[in-house]
Design a protein around this motif. Structure first.
Motif, PDB file in Angstrom:
ATOM      1  N   MET A  69      25.078  84.900  45.337  1.00 40.31           N
ATOM      2  CA  MET A  69      26.321  84.535  44.625  1.00 40.31           C
ATOM      3  C   MET A  69      26.247  84.291  43.244  1.00 40.31           C
ATOM      4  SD  MET A  69      27.980  84.704  47.521  1.00 40.31           S
ATOM      5  CE  MET A  69      29.725  84.324  47.210  1.00 40.31           C
ATOM      6  N   VAL A  70      27.251  84.736  42.587  1.00 43.20           N
ATOM      7  CA  VAL A  70      27.329  83.981  41.002  1.00 43.20           C
ATOM      8  C   VAL A  70      28.132  82.888  41.049  1.00 43.20           C
ATOM      9  CG1 VAL A  70      28.077  84.734  38.489  1.00 43.20           C
ATOM     10  CG2 VAL A  70      27.153  86.681  40.433  1.00 43.20           C
ATOM     11  N   ILE A  71      27.511  81.851  40.363  1.00 43.11           N
ATOM     12  CA  ILE A  71      28.111  80.622  40.307  1.00 43.11           C
ATOM     13  C   ILE A  71      28.174  80.224  38.784  1.00 43.11           C
ATOM     14  CG2 ILE A  71      27.308  79.724  42.521  1.00 43.11           C
ATOM     15  CD1 ILE A  71      25.033  78.216  41.423  1.00 43.11           C
ATOM     16  N   GLN A  72      29.138  79.353  38.381  1.00 41.31           N
ATOM     17  CA  GLN A  72      29.437  78.581  37.269  1.00 41.31           C
ATOM     18  C   GLN A  72      29.095  77.209  37.331  1.00 41.31           C
ATOM     19  OE1 GLN A  72      30.256  79.968  34.024  1.00 41.31           O
ATOM     20  NE2 GLN A  72      29.484  77.897  33.776  1.00 41.31           N
ATOM     21  N   PRO A  73      27.971  76.550  36.916  1.00 40.37           N
ATOM     22  CA  PRO A  73      28.007  75.166  37.055  1.00 40.37           C
ATOM     23  C   PRO A  73      29.070  74.465  36.239  1.00 40.37           C
ATOM     24  CG  PRO A  73      25.855  76.470  36.054  1.00 40.37           C
ATOM     25  CD  PRO A  73      26.827  77.505  36.106  1.00 40.37           C
ATOM     26  N   ILE A  74      29.473  73.284  36.739  1.00 46.75           N
ATOM     27  CA  ILE A  74      30.593  72.628  36.333  1.00 46.75           C
ATOM     28  C   ILE A  74      30.237  71.086  36.209  1.00 46.75           C
ATOM     29  CG2 ILE A  74      32.283  74.126  37.041  1.00 46.75           C
ATOM     30  CD1 ILE A  74      32.698  72.122  39.487  1.00 46.75           C
ATOM     31  N   ASP A  75      30.875  70.456  35.378  1.00 44.96           N
ATOM     32  CA  ASP A  75      30.686  68.963  35.087  1.00 44.96           C
ATOM     33  C   ASP A  75      31.632  68.180  36.239  1.00 44.96           C
ATOM     34  OD1 ASP A  75      33.236  68.849  34.174  1.00 44.96           O
ATOM     35  OD2 ASP A  75      32.615  68.599  32.077  1.00 44.96           O
TER      36      ASP A  75
END
Length: 88
Positions: free
Chosen positions: A25-31
């Motif tokens: 999966m492509v994931i976008q790290p978030i705060d």
């Protein structure tokens, strides 16, 4: 462990056999507020997450520990799906 938003999937016609059966999966790290942090990354999915879900992931060698074969060459692994998150 870190949190991220799943933003896509990866289709691989060939991959290391230790990753057979593992979705990428492509994931976008978030705060903690849900804002994007850095570039998207590819992670092995151990929990059946889907696009749009917020997940917890581990990086480095620990990222592979949650996969069926912990010896798989994987730099990040999704370990949990977040149902809700509360921050102050």
């Amino acid at each position: 462990m870190n949190s991220a938003k799943v933003i896509g999937t990866v289709v691989a016609t060939r991959k290391d056999e230790r990753l057979n059966g593992v979705r990428l999966m492509v994931i976008q790290p978030i705060d903690s507020k849900g804002n994007a942090q850095g570039p998207p990354i590819v992670a092995g999915d151990a929990v059946g997450s889907g696009v749009g879900e917020t997940v917890i992931y581990a990086k480095s060698k620990e990222g592979a520990f949650c996969l069926p074969n912990p010896e798989a060459c994987c730099d990040a692994g999704i370990t949990a799906i977040i149902d809700s998150m509360y921050t102050i």
